[in-house]
Each structure stands twice: as structure tokens, then as C-alpha cells.
Design an enzyme around this catalytic site. Structure first.
Site, PDB file in Angstrom:
ATOM      1  N   GLU A  15       0.686  -0.789  -0.012  1.00 45.28           N
ATOM      2  CA  GLU A  15      -0.103  -0.105  -0.121  1.00 45.28           C
ATOM      3  C   GLU A  15       0.762   1.340   0.443  1.00 45.28           C
ATOM      4  OE1 GLU A  15      -3.685  -2.496   2.675  1.00 45.28           O
ATOM      5  OE2 GLU A  15      -2.724  -0.604   2.955  1.00 45.28           O
ATOM      6  N   SER A  30       7.061  -1.829   3.069  1.00 48.67           N
ATOM      7  CA  SER A  30       8.100  -3.104   3.864  1.00 48.67           C
ATOM      8  C   SER A  30       7.645  -3.951   5.220  1.00 48.67           C
ATOM      9  CB  SER A  30       9.845  -2.832   3.957  1.00 48.67           C
ATOM     10  OG  SER A  30      10.348  -2.124   3.332  1.00 48.67           O
ATOM     11  N   PHE A  83       1.936  -0.294  -6.804  1.00 47.34           N
ATOM     12  CA  PHE A  83       2.856  -0.892  -7.006  1.00 47.34           C
ATOM     13  C   PHE A  83       2.457  -3.099  -7.869  1.00 47.34           C
ATOM     14  CE2 PHE A  83       5.327   1.474  -4.250  1.00 47.34           C
ATOM     15  CZ  PHE A  83       5.913   2.264  -5.595  1.00 47.34           C
ATOM     16  N   GLY A 106       7.867 -18.391  -2.209  1.00 45.93           N
ATOM     17  CA  GLY A 106       7.944 -18.854  -3.882  1.00 45.93           C
ATOM     18  C   GLY A 106       8.075 -17.794  -4.611  1.00 45.93           C
ATOM     19  N   GLU A 136       8.995  -7.997  -3.680  1.00 45.80           N
ATOM     20  CA  GLU A 136       9.254  -9.125  -3.747  1.00 45.80           C
ATOM     21  C   GLU A 136       9.153  -8.826  -1.712  1.00 45.80           C
ATOM     22  OE1 GLU A 136       6.421  -9.824  -4.576  1.00 45.80           O
ATOM     23  OE2 GLU A 136       6.358 -11.603  -6.534  1.00 45.80           O
TER      24      GLU A 136
END
Length: 384
Positions: free
Chosen positions: A129, A134, A158, A242, A365
Site C-alpha cells: 500500500e 516493507s 505498485f 515462492g 517481493e
């Protein structure tokens, strides 16, 4: 890809061959143009899905390929030799499909997985958001229960594939502060109240859209909840394990392509009456690049095997692999640009695109700083 083939099974070799052919025929010839024109090649993504790459980890009964995590990192590394941006989007799409397959009930799997596996519908992952990157546990998007519906309100930032994707796995707060108050929902593009911000103007990854997903009182049936209330943060983090492997693999594929191009370039260029490839200083540079990629690839495969086996150390290994492979991939691509000299700076050669594409892998990620936090916590938790 010769550096990796000695450790692969016959099935994996066949998978690598098919995927490499696709990358070189369907992605590589168009990658620079897609980047320049900001074109998202949905038709090509659907062709990839026709090879089984739309549901890499999804069980076969719902149209998936049922492959392992070790197979998956091979797939995404190989695809990224053609275009890191499209390979990375496919990694995210597959993360969404895996989350629905792993945590959805039978009706949810039957509803969304066939179209995701065929790429008739694309998937997007909605965690970040504007004020919760992080620190994902601080997200503010709310999901309020109203009878047999939930109403979602908030903004996701994003989001890869936003607008083009039809299926969104959205993390929203159903309870109090912290990770225990977060739940996961499946939202569809055409749900009333869903809208999208403008396509972000980015340094790289121009061949896939990145937009805000705006949820303005989106009313969805209660059966869109994945698993149970309060399970969302766990689902999100397990999905990211993953996803981190996929992004790490894409970094290695892009960097391997840059290294291969550097070898060809130096073999055809001369300076002071000799091939550049015969200069020992440049040979040493190439040797270091190849060695670093091989080391990163070995760590990535170890992490993939651990995640596939349910090893409790897998999250830490995934963080290690993501940090090391994305840092290494970017460094190798940047070195390749330098080896190309002025030609590396020209867009038509494709090297500067790889550098731009791989730079963001150190951020998304989970930033590489967050990867260090995860590893450090694992190392020190027994001493607390």
C-alpha cells in the site's frame, strides 16, 4: 544455460529446452520494442500458458502443470533470458494461482484456476500500500463483514498487471492491528467499486503495467475469503516465499543473457590489433561473472528444494537466495554493460534494458534489506 544442465534430470532438461525455445522465439525478438512502447503482450503470455506455464505449481486436476519449486526456478530463469519483465510477471501470476490452489476451497479452485492456468484470466497480487511497503503488517485496507458479504475499502500500490489482470488476491484488515488481523480475498476486475490508477512511469519493467488498485466500497460475497479470517498474513508470506524464488530466477536469467551477449560482443570486437575476448583482464571479468552466477544458481536451487520439501528453514533460505541472486544478477548485468562500452548504453543492443529490468528485483517481493532482516532473525532467534 550450459552451466546448469549437469545437475538436471531428463525431464528438467526437456522442460528447459522447450522453455528456452519459447524465450528465444517469442520473447527475445520483441523485448526491446515492448519496453520502448510499454506494450504488455497478453497474447504471448497466453501462448506461454499453452505450454503449461500459466499454472506451473497448480495441481493438474485444475489445469496446472503440477511442477516442483525446483522446476519453477528453472522455468523462470530460462524465460528471463528472453525478457526479464515478462518472465517476472509470469512468476507473479503463478504466485497468485498457487495461493488459490493451496488455500482456496474446491469451489474457489474450480472457479478461478482453469482460467488462470490458461491465462484466459491473469492474476495480480495485492499486498503493498502507499504507506505499507516493507512493513506489510501495517496495511490499512479494510474488509468489513456485512451479513454474507464483505466490503473492501483501500488502495494497493505498485501492483503488477493491474488493470489487465482479471483476478486479484487482496490482503485486507478484518481485525485489529498487526498480522493477526489480516485476511485474504479474491477480488475480480469487474467487481463494482474496483478502479485503477494510471500506469506508472518506471525505470524498467515497461513491458508490464504497474498501477494502483483502488477499492472503493467493493462489496463481494463472503465466499471470496481465502481460508479463514486472520489467515491472510500467513498466506501472503507463504506466497512470497515462492515469489522470491521466481524473482531471483528471473535475475539469473537476465544476467545470463547479458553474460552470453558479452561473450559474443567481445569475440567480434578488436582493440590494438587483438580481439577483446583475448585480453586476460576481460577474461578474468567474465570468469568472475560466470562464477557468481553459478554460486547464486546453486543457492537458489537449494532454497527451491527446501521450499518444496516443507523444510522449516525454507523461508530463511528463500530470503538468502532472493538477496544474493538479485544483487548478483544486477551486478553481472551492469558489468556486461561496461564490457559493451558505448554499445551497451544503446537501447537497440538490449543490455541497458536488462540492467533497468533487474534493478527493481532488489526492491520487490521484499527489499533486500528486509531479506537481511529475515536471515538475521533466523540466526539470532535462539539467543533471545
Amino acid at each position: 544455460m550450459s552451466a546448469v544442465t549437469t545437475t538436471l534430470t531428463e525431464d528438467q532438461l526437456a522442460l528447459a529446452e522447450v522453455t528456452l525455445d519459447f524465450a528465444q522465439e517469442q520473447l527475445a525478438p520483441h523485448a526491446v520494442t515492448w519496453d520502448r512502447t510499454k506494450h504488455f503482450p497478453v497474447d504471448v503470455i497466453r501462448r506461454a500458458a499453452g505450454l503449461g506455464l500459466g499454472g506451473v505449481y497448480v495441481r493438474e486436476e485444475h489445469g496446472g502443470s503440477g511442477l516442483t519449486r525446483a522446476d519453477g526456478v528453472l522455468v523462470f530463469e530460462t524465460l528471463a533470458t528472453g525478457c526479464p519483465s515478462i518472465a517476472a510477471y509470469l512468476s507473479i501470476h503463478n504466485m497468485v494461482a498457487w495461493m488459490i490452489d493451496r488455500y482456496g476451497d474446491r469451489s474457489q479452485r474450480e472457479r478461478w484456476l482453469p482460467d488462470l492456468c490458461s491465462a484466459a484470466s491473469l492474476g495480480s497480487y495485492c499486498l503493498t500500500e502507499p504507506e505499507a511497503g516493507s512493513d506489510a503488517a501495517a496495511l490499512r485496507t479494510r474488509a468489513e463483514r456485512h451479513g454474507d458479504h464483505y466490503v473492501l475499502t483501500g488502495v494497493k500500490q505498485f501492483i503488477s498487471g493491474a488493470g489487465a489482470a482479471g483476478v486479484y488476491v487482496v490482503m485486507a484488515r478484518t481485525g485489529g492491528p498487526g498480522p493477526a488481523g489480516i485476511s485474504a480475498f479474491v477480488v475480480e476486475r469487474d467487481d463494482p467499486g474496483v478502479s485503477f490508477g494510471p500506469n506508472e512511469q518506471k525505470m524498467g519493467w515497461n513491458a508490464q503495467p504497474t498501477r494502483q488498485v483502488v477499492l472503493d466500497g467493493v462489496r463481494i460475497p463472503a465466499d471470496r475469503l481465502l481460508a479463514a479470517e486472520g489467515d491472510g498474513f500467513r498466506i501472503a508470506m507463504n506466497g512470497l516465499n515462492g515469489g522470491r524464488l521466481g524473482i531471483a530466477a528471473c535475475s539469473l536469467g537476465g544476467a545470463q543473457s547479458a553474460l552470453d551477449r558479452s561473450l559474443s560482443h567481445l569475440a567480434t570486437r578488436e582493440a590494438l590489433g587483438a580481439r577483446l575476448l583475448d585480453a586476460q583482464a576481460l577474461q578474468f571479468r567474465l570468469a568472475d561473472m560466470a562464477t557468481e552466477l553459478a554460486a547464486a544458481r546453486a543457492l537458489l536451487r537449494q532454497a527451491a528444494e527446501a521450499l518444496g520439501a516443507g523444510d522449516p528453514l525454507a523461508p530463511r533460505l528463500c530470503a538468502m537466495a532472493k538477496r544474493f541472486a538479485t544483487d548478483t544478477g544486477y551486478a553481472v548485468a551492469d558489468a556486461a554493460l561496461q564490457l559493451h562500452g558505448g554499445y551497451g548504453y544503446l537501447s537497440e543492443y538490449g543490455i541497458e534494458k536488462i540492467v533497468r529490468d533487474l534493478r527493481v528485483h532488489q526492491i520487490l517481493e521484499g527489499t533486500n534489506e528486509v531479506m537481511r532482516v529475515i536471515v538475521a532473525r533466523g540466526l539470532t532467534e535462539t539467543l533471545r
